[in-house]
Design a protein around this motif. Sequence first.
Motif, PDB file in Angstrom:
ATOM      1  N   SER A   1       8.158  83.453  40.028  1.00 18.86           N
ATOM      2  CA  SER A   1       7.467  82.526  39.127  1.00 18.86           C
ATOM      3  C   SER A   1       6.023  82.981  38.916  1.00 18.86           C
ATOM      4  O   SER A   1       5.478  83.763  39.704  1.00 18.86           O
ATOM      5  N   PHE A   2       5.404  82.465  37.869  1.00 22.91           N
ATOM      6  CA  PHE A   2       3.996  82.758  37.619  1.00 22.91           C
ATOM      7  C   PHE A   2       3.148  82.281  38.804  1.00 22.91           C
ATOM      8  O   PHE A   2       2.151  82.905  39.170  1.00 22.91           O
ATOM      9  N   THR A   3       3.569  81.165  39.424  1.00 22.20           N
ATOM     10  CA  THR A   3       2.842  80.602  40.566  1.00 22.20           C
ATOM     11  C   THR A   3       2.702  81.638  41.677  1.00 22.20           C
ATOM     12  O   THR A   3       1.603  81.930  42.150  1.00 22.20           O
ATOM     13  N   GLU A   4       3.833  82.221  42.091  1.00 21.64           N
ATOM     14  CA  GLU A   4       3.771  83.204  43.167  1.00 21.64           C
ATOM     15  C   GLU A   4       3.127  84.509  42.714  1.00 21.64           C
ATOM     16  O   GLU A   4       2.504  85.210  43.503  1.00 21.64           O
ATOM     17  N   PHE A   5       3.267  84.821  41.435  1.00 23.43           N
ATOM     18  CA  PHE A   5       2.667  86.051  40.900  1.00 23.43           C
ATOM     19  C   PHE A   5       1.133  85.999  41.056  1.00 23.43           C
ATOM     20  O   PHE A   5       0.482  87.020  41.284  1.00 23.43           O
ATOM     21  N   THR A   6       0.567  84.787  40.950  1.00 19.93           N
ATOM     22  CA  THR A   6      -0.894  84.658  41.046  1.00 19.93           C
ATOM     23  C   THR A   6      -1.400  84.683  42.491  1.00 19.93           C
ATOM     24  O   THR A   6      -2.614  84.735  42.715  1.00 19.93           O
ATOM     25  N   TYR A   7      -0.486  84.664  43.451  1.00 19.19           N
ATOM     26  CA  TYR A   7      -0.902  84.557  44.867  1.00 19.19           C
ATOM     27  C   TYR A   7      -1.895  85.649  45.251  1.00 19.19           C
ATOM     28  O   TYR A   7      -2.913  85.382  45.888  1.00 19.19           O
ATOM     29  N   GLN A   8      -1.607  86.886  44.851  1.00 22.27           N
ATOM     30  CA  GLN A   8      -2.491  87.980  45.282  1.00 22.27           C
ATOM     31  C   GLN A   8      -3.887  87.840  44.692  1.00 22.27           C
ATOM     32  O   GLN A   8      -4.876  88.261  45.303  1.00 22.27           O
ATOM     33  N   LEU A   9      -4.002  87.222  43.504  1.00 17.44           N
ATOM     34  CA  LEU A   9      -5.324  87.000  42.918  1.00 17.44           C
ATOM     35  C   LEU A   9      -6.115  85.948  43.705  1.00 17.44           C
ATOM     36  O   LEU A   9      -7.319  86.099  43.924  1.00 17.44           O
ATOM     37  N   ILE A  10      -5.404  84.903  44.141  1.00 18.61           N
ATOM     38  CA  ILE A  10      -6.088  83.845  44.905  1.00 18.61           C
ATOM     39  C   ILE A  10      -6.518  84.384  46.267  1.00 18.61           C
ATOM     40  O   ILE A  10      -7.641  84.152  46.716  1.00 18.61           O
ATOM     41  N   GLN A  11      -5.619  85.141  46.922  1.00 18.33           N
ATOM     42  CA  GLN A  11      -5.992  85.751  48.198  1.00 18.33           C
ATOM     43  C   GLN A  11      -7.141  86.743  47.990  1.00 18.33           C
ATOM     44  O   GLN A  11      -8.052  86.825  48.807  1.00 18.33           O
ATOM     45  N   GLY A  12      -7.080  87.477  46.894  1.00 17.44           N
ATOM     46  CA  GLY A  12      -8.158  88.409  46.576  1.00 17.44           C
ATOM     47  C   GLY A  12      -9.486  87.687  46.382  1.00 17.44           C
ATOM     48  O   GLY A  12     -10.540  88.158  46.827  1.00 17.44           O
ATOM     49  N   TYR A  13      -9.434  86.508  45.737  1.00 18.32           N
ATOM     50  CA  TYR A  13     -10.657  85.737  45.536  1.00 18.32           C
ATOM     51  C   TYR A  13     -11.218  85.232  46.864  1.00 18.32           C
ATOM     52  O   TYR A  13     -12.442  85.134  47.030  1.00 18.32           O
ATOM     53  N   ASP A  14     -10.326  84.924  47.822  1.00 16.84           N
ATOM     54  CA  ASP A  14     -10.797  84.540  49.161  1.00 16.84           C
ATOM     55  C   ASP A  14     -11.718  85.616  49.731  1.00 16.84           C
ATOM     56  O   ASP A  14     -12.776  85.325  50.297  1.00 16.84           O
ATOM     57  N   PHE A  15     -11.277  86.883  49.613  1.00 21.80           N
ATOM     58  CA  PHE A  15     -12.067  88.002  50.131  1.00 21.80           C
ATOM     59  C   PHE A  15     -13.428  88.038  49.418  1.00 21.80           C
ATOM     60  O   PHE A  15     -14.474  88.186  50.052  1.00 21.80           O
ATOM     61  N   TYR A  16     -13.406  87.865  48.099  1.00 25.42           N
ATOM     62  CA  TYR A  16     -14.652  87.868  47.333  1.00 25.42           C
ATOM     63  C   TYR A  16     -15.586  86.746  47.812  1.00 25.42           C
ATOM     64  O   TYR A  16     -16.781  86.950  48.024  1.00 25.42           O
ATOM     65  N   HIS A  17     -15.024  85.539  47.994  1.00 24.34           N
ATOM     66  CA  HIS A  17     -15.824  84.384  48.425  1.00 24.34           C
ATOM     67  C   HIS A  17     -16.440  84.645  49.800  1.00 24.34           C
ATOM     68  O   HIS A  17     -17.639  84.380  50.018  1.00 24.34           O
ATOM     69  N   LEU A  18     -15.629  85.147  50.742  1.00 27.30           N
ATOM     70  CA  LEU A  18     -16.131  85.409  52.093  1.00 27.30           C
ATOM     71  C   LEU A  18     -17.136  86.565  52.090  1.00 27.30           C
ATOM     72  O   LEU A  18     -18.084  86.582  52.884  1.00 27.30           O
TER      73      LEU A  18
END
Length: 432
Positions: A166-183
């Motif tokens: 699904s598009f939902t799971e497809f976006t997972y790596q972007l959200i995890q990637g943003y975590d790295f950016y935020h930290l």
Amino acid sequence: MKNIIAELQWRGLVHDIMPGTEGQLLKEMTVTYIGFDPTSDSLHIGSLVPIILLVHLEQFGHKPIALVGGATGMIGDPSGKSDERNLLDEATLSHNVAGIKKVLSHFLDFNSKEKNAPILVNNYDWMKSFSFIDFAREVGKRITVNYMMAKDSVKKRLTGEGEGMSFTEFTYQLIQGYDFYHLHKHYNCLLQMGGSDQWGNITTGTELVRRMNVGEDTKAFAMTCPLITKADGSKFGKSEGGNVWLTADKTSVYKFYQFWLNTTDVDAEKYIKIFTFLDKETIDKLIATHHEAPHLRVLQKKLAEEVTTFVHSAADLNKAIQASAILFGNATSNDLKQLDEATFLEVFDGVPQAEISRNDIENGIHIVSVLNEKTGFLKSNGEARRALSANSISINKEKVTEEFSLSTKDLINNQFVLLQSGKKNYFVIRVI
């Protein structure tokens, strides 16, 4: 800085590592994070490796961040999965996040005042107010679909036999990637670690950090550890009862201890390096001793002791050893009476049981009646008398004769009696 990568390599804890990572860790205290998704309110031993990595980081002078994925947990990581995960509701997620924070706090002191004190964060705190449009503009614009589809976790799902992704799971790596950016932005976090199945998500994070900091001298690094398997290729972390958990409410300390004690020789030699903090010299000596006399199971015993103490406590380890001795060693009636109800039932799980009324034993019941008509443990009064004459019957681990009567003073935890015929034939009486 001491060389943590060399330490992790001899322990078998390095799978993939981005160029420059070792140099960064040697140069200065480095803030490093590992994420834990709240799919349950506890963690099982599959999560023990990332926890151990965080502890190693702190011990080597680096600053660890444990991230609980309150936001990513709402989506579900597709890595290593052939089908779409079921989405958890907010109440369940909140409960799970609290449980995981409690587990992690057992291993890392988030209240420490040290310069490299561990930090605990929840990505829901910075994702909850991020609108979809803002995310699409600020994050989605930085990474191409081509880049995302090249990741193994995505390719396997798109080319597999399942229903795709699904598009939902497809976006997972972007959200995890943003975590790295935020930290990276708020804590100067330069390194993300995780299991080898996370390499795609982690490298997306390093790429996002660089692309969202255009023109700056941005550093971001990645390292993964191997996914632990058994020597026979089967999945690590499962017992007959399912997952082996890090909390006693889901896996008793006795069963936890037994899991490690029952590992094969090959696995014990591998696990003692991964799951303990014993130094190389000590481990090499243990392995050499084990090779000389494998039947003594020196490695398994030391492994079980170290991991049980680390995950639970020294006191819990002693109880588990005591419980093991009751089933497999020369325990006494006194030892039995030290066991709490939960541990007693764990030790004698699967042993036949019968119930006797408390009124029946107030004034004592003759042992022959106990062995036959009251419990059915032995088939007849004659068989009971022969066994008693042969001195093969024990009550609570103590031999008894035909003169014995069972009464309330013999109860374990005021409700159990352990019958035994010979060395291995057990029977539990529950008094109600």
